[in-house]
Motif scaffolding. Structure first.
Motif, mmCIF file in Angstrom:
data_model
loop_
_atom_site.group_PDB
_atom_site.id
_atom_site.type_symbol
_atom_site.label_atom_id
_atom_site.label_comp_id
_atom_site.label_asym_id
_atom_site.label_seq_id
_atom_site.Cartn_x
_atom_site.Cartn_y
_atom_site.Cartn_z
ATOM 1 N N GLU A 3 0.834 -1.201 0.000
ATOM 2 C CA GLU A 3 0.000 0.000 0.000
ATOM 3 C C GLU A 3 0.872 1.255 0.000
ATOM 4 O O GLU A 3 0.598 2.213 -0.726
ATOM 5 C CB GLU A 3 -0.915 -0.009 1.219
ATOM 6 N N GLY A 4 1.949 1.253 0.772
ATOM 7 C CA GLY A 4 2.852 2.401 0.810
ATOM 8 C C GLY A 4 3.502 2.665 -0.537
ATOM 9 O O GLY A 4 3.639 3.818 -0.967
ATOM 10 N N MET A 5 3.905 1.605 -1.234
ATOM 11 C CA MET A 5 4.518 1.757 -2.546
ATOM 12 C C MET A 5 3.498 2.319 -3.538
ATOM 13 O O MET A 5 3.809 3.191 -4.342
ATOM 14 C CB MET A 5 5.047 0.413 -3.046
ATOM 15 N N CYS A 6 2.276 1.842 -3.462
ATOM 16 C CA CYS A 6 1.222 2.325 -4.339
ATOM 17 C C CYS A 6 1.001 3.826 -4.128
ATOM 18 O O CYS A 6 0.906 4.587 -5.087
ATOM 19 C CB CYS A 6 -0.066 1.558 -4.077
ATOM 20 N N ALA A 18 12.661 5.689 -6.400
ATOM 21 C CA ALA A 18 13.680 5.787 -5.350
ATOM 22 C C ALA A 18 13.453 4.698 -4.298
ATOM 23 O O ALA A 18 12.380 4.600 -3.715
ATOM 24 C CB ALA A 18 13.647 7.164 -4.702
ATOM 25 N N GLY A 19 14.432 3.848 -4.107
ATOM 26 C CA GLY A 19 14.360 2.805 -3.094
ATOM 27 C C GLY A 19 13.474 1.624 -3.452
ATOM 28 O O GLY A 19 13.213 0.781 -2.610
ATOM 29 N N VAL A 20 13.011 1.543 -4.690
ATOM 30 C CA VAL A 20 12.129 0.451 -5.108
ATOM 31 C C VAL A 20 12.958 -0.633 -5.804
ATOM 32 O O VAL A 20 13.698 -0.350 -6.735
ATOM 33 C CB VAL A 20 11.031 0.966 -6.075
ATOM 34 N N ALA A 21 12.813 -1.868 -5.343
ATOM 35 C CA ALA A 21 13.540 -2.981 -5.953
ATOM 36 C C ALA A 21 12.822 -3.428 -7.225
ATOM 37 O O ALA A 21 11.603 -3.582 -7.240
ATOM 38 C CB ALA A 21 13.628 -4.148 -4.970
ATOM 39 N N TYR A 22 13.588 -3.596 -8.297
ATOM 40 C CA TYR A 22 13.012 -4.052 -9.559
ATOM 41 C C TYR A 22 14.089 -4.701 -10.404
ATOM 42 O O TYR A 22 15.270 -4.567 -10.155
ATOM 43 C CB TYR A 22 12.359 -2.891 -10.325
ATOM 44 N N ALA A 34 9.792 -5.848 -7.935
ATOM 45 C CA ALA A 34 10.041 -7.028 -7.102
ATOM 46 C C ALA A 34 8.834 -7.251 -6.193
ATOM 47 O O ALA A 34 8.269 -6.305 -5.653
ATOM 48 C CB ALA A 34 11.303 -6.818 -6.270
ATOM 49 N N GLY A 35 8.422 -8.478 -6.056
ATOM 50 C CA GLY A 35 7.311 -8.814 -5.176
ATOM 51 C C GLY A 35 5.939 -8.647 -5.794
ATOM 52 O O GLY A 35 4.931 -8.898 -5.139
ATOM 53 N N ALA A 36 5.871 -8.231 -7.054
ATOM 54 C CA ALA A 36 4.565 -8.096 -7.705
ATOM 55 C C ALA A 36 3.952 -9.480 -7.895
ATOM 56 O O ALA A 36 4.644 -10.440 -8.194
ATOM 57 C CB ALA A 36 4.709 -7.399 -9.052
ATOM 58 N N VAL A 37 2.649 -9.588 -7.725
ATOM 59 C CA VAL A 37 1.958 -10.858 -7.865
ATOM 60 C C VAL A 37 1.886 -11.274 -9.336
ATOM 61 O O VAL A 37 1.915 -12.449 -9.658
ATOM 62 C CB VAL A 37 0.546 -10.783 -7.240
ATOM 63 N N ALA A 38 1.811 -10.289 -10.235
ATOM 64 C CA ALA A 38 1.770 -10.571 -11.671
ATOM 65 C C ALA A 38 2.416 -9.414 -12.425
ATOM 66 O O ALA A 38 2.529 -8.317 -11.899
ATOM 67 C CB ALA A 38 0.332 -10.765 -12.132
ATOM 68 N N TRP A 39 2.840 -9.695 -13.654
ATOM 69 C CA TRP A 39 3.434 -8.656 -14.491
ATOM 70 C C TRP A 39 3.103 -8.923 -15.949
ATOM 71 O O TRP A 39 2.840 -10.052 -16.342
ATOM 72 C CB TRP A 39 4.956 -8.578 -14.288
ATOM 73 N N ILE A 40 3.051 -7.847 -16.723
ATOM 74 C CA ILE A 40 2.802 -7.930 -18.164
ATOM 75 C C ILE A 40 3.832 -7.039 -18.848
ATOM 76 O O ILE A 40 3.978 -5.872 -18.504
ATOM 77 C CB ILE A 40 1.384 -7.455 -18.536
ATOM 78 N N ASP A 41 4.555 -7.590 -19.800
ATOM 79 C CA ASP A 41 5.536 -6.847 -20.594
ATOM 80 C C ASP A 41 4.906 -6.632 -21.965
ATOM 81 O O ASP A 41 4.579 -7.596 -22.650
ATOM 82 C CB ASP A 41 6.831 -7.663 -20.701
ATOM 83 N N CYS A 42 4.675 -5.382 -22.344
ATOM 84 C CA CYS A 42 4.016 -5.141 -23.621
ATOM 85 C C CYS A 42 4.612 -3.948 -24.350
ATOM 86 O O CYS A 42 5.317 -3.132 -23.754
ATOM 87 C CB CYS A 42 2.510 -4.946 -23.435
ATOM 88 N N ALA A 43 4.320 -3.883 -25.628
ATOM 89 C CA ALA A 43 4.717 -2.755 -26.470
ATOM 90 C C ALA A 43 3.476 -1.928 -26.754
ATOM 91 O O ALA A 43 2.380 -2.480 -26.937
ATOM 92 C CB ALA A 43 5.320 -3.263 -27.775
#
Length: 85
Positions: A3-6, A18-22, A34-43
Motif C-alpha cells: 500500500e505504501g509503494m502504491c 527511489a528505493g524500489v527494488a526491480y 520485485a514482489g509483484a503478484v503478476a506482471w505484463i511486458d508489452c509494447a
C-alpha cells in the motif's frame, strides 16, 4: 506491491522509483517490480484520448504470475482484499 509503494507512485513530481527494488522485463527491459503478484511486458500498439486521460493499448510480449500472493486492489478511494478467491 505494498500500500505504501502504491501511494508513493501516486504522488505527483516525486522520484517514484527511489528505493524500489526491480529488475528488467524480459522483452522491453521496462522495470518489473520485485514482489509483484503478476506482471505484463508489452509494447504500445496505440494511444487514444479518453476525456482527460490517454488510453494506451498494448501488445503483450511476455507475462507471468507468482504461485502465491494477493493482488493489491484500490476501489472507491481505499484499498481492499479479494475474499473467497
Amino acid at each position: 506491491m505494498t500500500e505504501g509503494m502504491c501511494r508513493a507512485f501516486a504522488v505527483s513530481g516525486a522520484d517514484k522509483c527511489a528505493g524500489v527494488a526491480y529488475d528488467a522485463a524480459p522483452v522491453s527491459g521496462a522495470p518489473r517490480l520485485a514482489g509483484a503478484v503478476a506482471w505484463i511486458d508489452c509494447a504500445v500498439h496505440a494511444v487514444h484520448t479518453g476525456g482527460d486521460h490517454l488510453v494506451a493499448v498494448g501488445r503483450v510480449d511476455a507475462l507471468g504470475a507468482a504461485e502465491h500472493g494477493e493482488p493489491l486492489l484500490f476501489h472507491r478511494g481505499r484499498f481492499a482484499r479479494l475474499d473467497g478467491v
